[in-house]
Design a protein around this motif. Sequence first.
Motif, PDB file in Angstrom:
ATOM      1  N   GLU A  79       0.838  -1.190   0.000  1.00 51.73           N
ATOM      2  CA  GLU A  79       0.000   0.000   0.000  1.00 51.73           C
ATOM      3  C   GLU A  79       0.879   1.249   0.000  1.00 51.73           C
ATOM      4  O   GLU A  79       1.970   1.256   0.573  1.00 51.73           O
ATOM      5  CB  GLU A  79      -0.904   0.014   1.225  1.00 51.73           C
ATOM      6  CG  GLU A  79      -1.946  -1.065   1.210  1.00 51.73           C
ATOM      7  CD  GLU A  79      -2.839  -1.042   2.441  1.00 51.73           C
ATOM      8  OE1 GLU A  79      -2.773  -0.093   3.247  1.00 51.73           O
ATOM      9  OE2 GLU A  79      -3.608  -1.997   2.605  1.00 51.73           O
ATOM     10  N   LYS A  94      -4.796  -7.954  -9.858  1.00 51.82           N
ATOM     11  CA  LYS A  94      -4.818  -6.524 -10.168  1.00 51.82           C
ATOM     12  C   LYS A  94      -4.578  -5.672  -8.922  1.00 51.82           C
ATOM     13  O   LYS A  94      -4.795  -6.093  -7.794  1.00 51.82           O
ATOM     14  CB  LYS A  94      -6.110  -6.115 -10.855  1.00 51.82           C
ATOM     15  CG  LYS A  94      -7.356  -6.353 -10.056  1.00 51.82           C
ATOM     16  CD  LYS A  94      -8.581  -6.097 -10.909  1.00 51.82           C
ATOM     17  CE  LYS A  94      -9.797  -6.624 -10.164  1.00 51.82           C
ATOM     18  NZ  LYS A  94     -10.812  -7.142 -10.996  1.00 51.82           N
ATOM     19  N   TYR A 135      -7.890   0.409 -11.820  1.00 56.33           N
ATOM     20  CA  TYR A 135      -7.276  -0.898 -11.615  1.00 56.33           C
ATOM     21  C   TYR A 135      -6.168  -1.128 -12.626  1.00 56.33           C
ATOM     22  O   TYR A 135      -6.315  -0.796 -13.799  1.00 56.33           O
ATOM     23  CB  TYR A 135      -8.336  -1.997 -11.724  1.00 56.33           C
ATOM     24  CG  TYR A 135      -9.389  -1.862 -10.657  1.00 56.33           C
ATOM     25  CD1 TYR A 135      -9.234  -2.510  -9.439  1.00 56.33           C
ATOM     26  CD2 TYR A 135     -10.504  -1.062 -10.842  1.00 56.33           C
ATOM     27  CE1 TYR A 135     -10.179  -2.369  -8.437  1.00 56.33           C
ATOM     28  CE2 TYR A 135     -11.456  -0.916  -9.851  1.00 56.33           C
ATOM     29  CZ  TYR A 135     -11.289  -1.566  -8.651  1.00 56.33           C
ATOM     30  OH  TYR A 135     -12.220  -1.409  -7.653  1.00 56.33           O
ATOM     31  N   ASP A 159      -6.269  -6.119  -5.407  1.00 58.96           N
ATOM     32  CA  ASP A 159      -7.678  -6.461  -5.539  1.00 58.96           C
ATOM     33  C   ASP A 159      -7.757  -7.821  -6.216  1.00 58.96           C
ATOM     34  O   ASP A 159      -7.672  -7.908  -7.438  1.00 58.96           O
ATOM     35  CB  ASP A 159      -8.404  -5.389  -6.338  1.00 58.96           C
ATOM     36  CG  ASP A 159      -9.905  -5.533  -6.280  1.00 58.96           C
ATOM     37  OD1 ASP A 159     -10.450  -5.517  -5.168  1.00 58.96           O
ATOM     38  OD2 ASP A 159     -10.523  -5.672  -7.356  1.00 58.96           O
ATOM     39  N   GLY A 160      -7.827  -8.850  -5.411  1.00 61.03           N
ATOM     40  CA  GLY A 160      -7.799 -10.204  -5.948  1.00 61.03           C
ATOM     41  C   GLY A 160      -6.383 -10.597  -6.310  1.00 61.03           C
ATOM     42  O   GLY A 160      -5.428  -9.887  -5.997  1.00 61.03           O
ATOM     43  N   LYS A 220      -5.550  -2.070  -7.101  1.00 67.32           N
ATOM     44  CA  LYS A 220      -6.518  -0.981  -7.034  1.00 67.32           C
ATOM     45  C   LYS A 220      -5.746   0.274  -6.645  1.00 67.32           C
ATOM     46  O   LYS A 220      -5.022   0.280  -5.649  1.00 67.32           O
ATOM     47  CB  LYS A 220      -7.591  -1.289  -5.989  1.00 67.32           C
ATOM     48  CG  LYS A 220      -8.689  -0.260  -5.912  1.00 67.32           C
ATOM     49  CD  LYS A 220      -9.733  -0.720  -4.898  1.00 67.32           C
ATOM     50  CE  LYS A 220     -10.912   0.207  -4.854  1.00 67.32           C
ATOM     51  NZ  LYS A 220     -11.920  -0.273  -3.878  1.00 67.32           N
ATOM     52  N   ASP A 225      -3.568   1.444  -3.589  1.00 66.11           N
ATOM     53  CA  ASP A 225      -4.495   1.378  -2.467  1.00 66.11           C
ATOM     54  C   ASP A 225      -4.335  -0.007  -1.839  1.00 66.11           C
ATOM     55  O   ASP A 225      -4.023  -0.127  -0.672  1.00 66.11           O
ATOM     56  CB  ASP A 225      -5.923   1.622  -2.937  1.00 66.11           C
ATOM     57  CG  ASP A 225      -6.930   1.761  -1.807  1.00 66.11           C
ATOM     58  OD1 ASP A 225      -6.520   1.757  -0.629  1.00 66.11           O
ATOM     59  OD2 ASP A 225      -8.132   1.883  -2.090  1.00 66.11           O
ATOM     60  N   HIS A 226      -4.529  -1.045  -2.667  1.00 67.89           N
ATOM     61  CA  HIS A 226      -4.308  -2.423  -2.230  1.00 67.89           C
ATOM     62  C   HIS A 226      -4.413  -3.365  -3.426  1.00 67.89           C
ATOM     63  O   HIS A 226      -4.819  -2.946  -4.506  1.00 67.89           O
ATOM     64  CB  HIS A 226      -5.304  -2.835  -1.135  1.00 67.89           C
ATOM     65  CG  HIS A 226      -6.738  -2.829  -1.586  1.00 67.89           C
ATOM     66  ND1 HIS A 226      -7.546  -1.724  -1.489  1.00 67.89           N
ATOM     67  CD2 HIS A 226      -7.496  -3.783  -2.159  1.00 67.89           C
ATOM     68  CE1 HIS A 226      -8.752  -2.017  -1.961  1.00 67.89           C
ATOM     69  NE2 HIS A 226      -8.734  -3.263  -2.378  1.00 67.89           N
ATOM     70  N   HIS A 249     -11.396   5.335  -8.327  1.00 63.88           N
ATOM     71  CA  HIS A 249     -10.481   4.198  -8.241  1.00 63.88           C
ATOM     72  C   HIS A 249     -10.240   3.675  -9.653  1.00 63.88           C
ATOM     73  O   HIS A 249     -11.139   3.682 -10.491  1.00 63.88           O
ATOM     74  CB  HIS A 249     -11.091   3.053  -7.416  1.00 63.88           C
ATOM     75  CG  HIS A 249     -11.102   3.307  -5.957  1.00 63.88           C
ATOM     76  ND1 HIS A 249      -9.973   3.328  -5.183  1.00 63.88           N
ATOM     77  CD2 HIS A 249     -12.122   3.530  -5.107  1.00 63.88           C
ATOM     78  CE1 HIS A 249     -10.286   3.554  -3.926  1.00 63.88           C
ATOM     79  NE2 HIS A 249     -11.593   3.696  -3.856  1.00 63.88           N
TER      80      HIS A 249
END
Length: 73
Positions: free
Chosen positions: A9, A32, A47, A28-29, A34, A25-26, A45
Amino acid sequence: MTDASRIAEHMDVIASDGTKIGTVDHLDGPDKIKLAKTTSPDGQHHYIPLTWIDHVDAHVHLNKTSVAAKAGW
């Protein structure tokens, strides 16, 4: 393949042309990133697929230019 465990992050995401396009941000799965909406020019946001990553050091470096990345998110 990118080692996703090296992505953290608040890391800057840098396009291949040297332009910062956002901040992580973090994850995502499994495939990917985010991006934080607070660093996005449109306040949304976005991706980034892990396949776009060239390498990770102190930043996430993409294999796409900023124009190509923004067109694809």
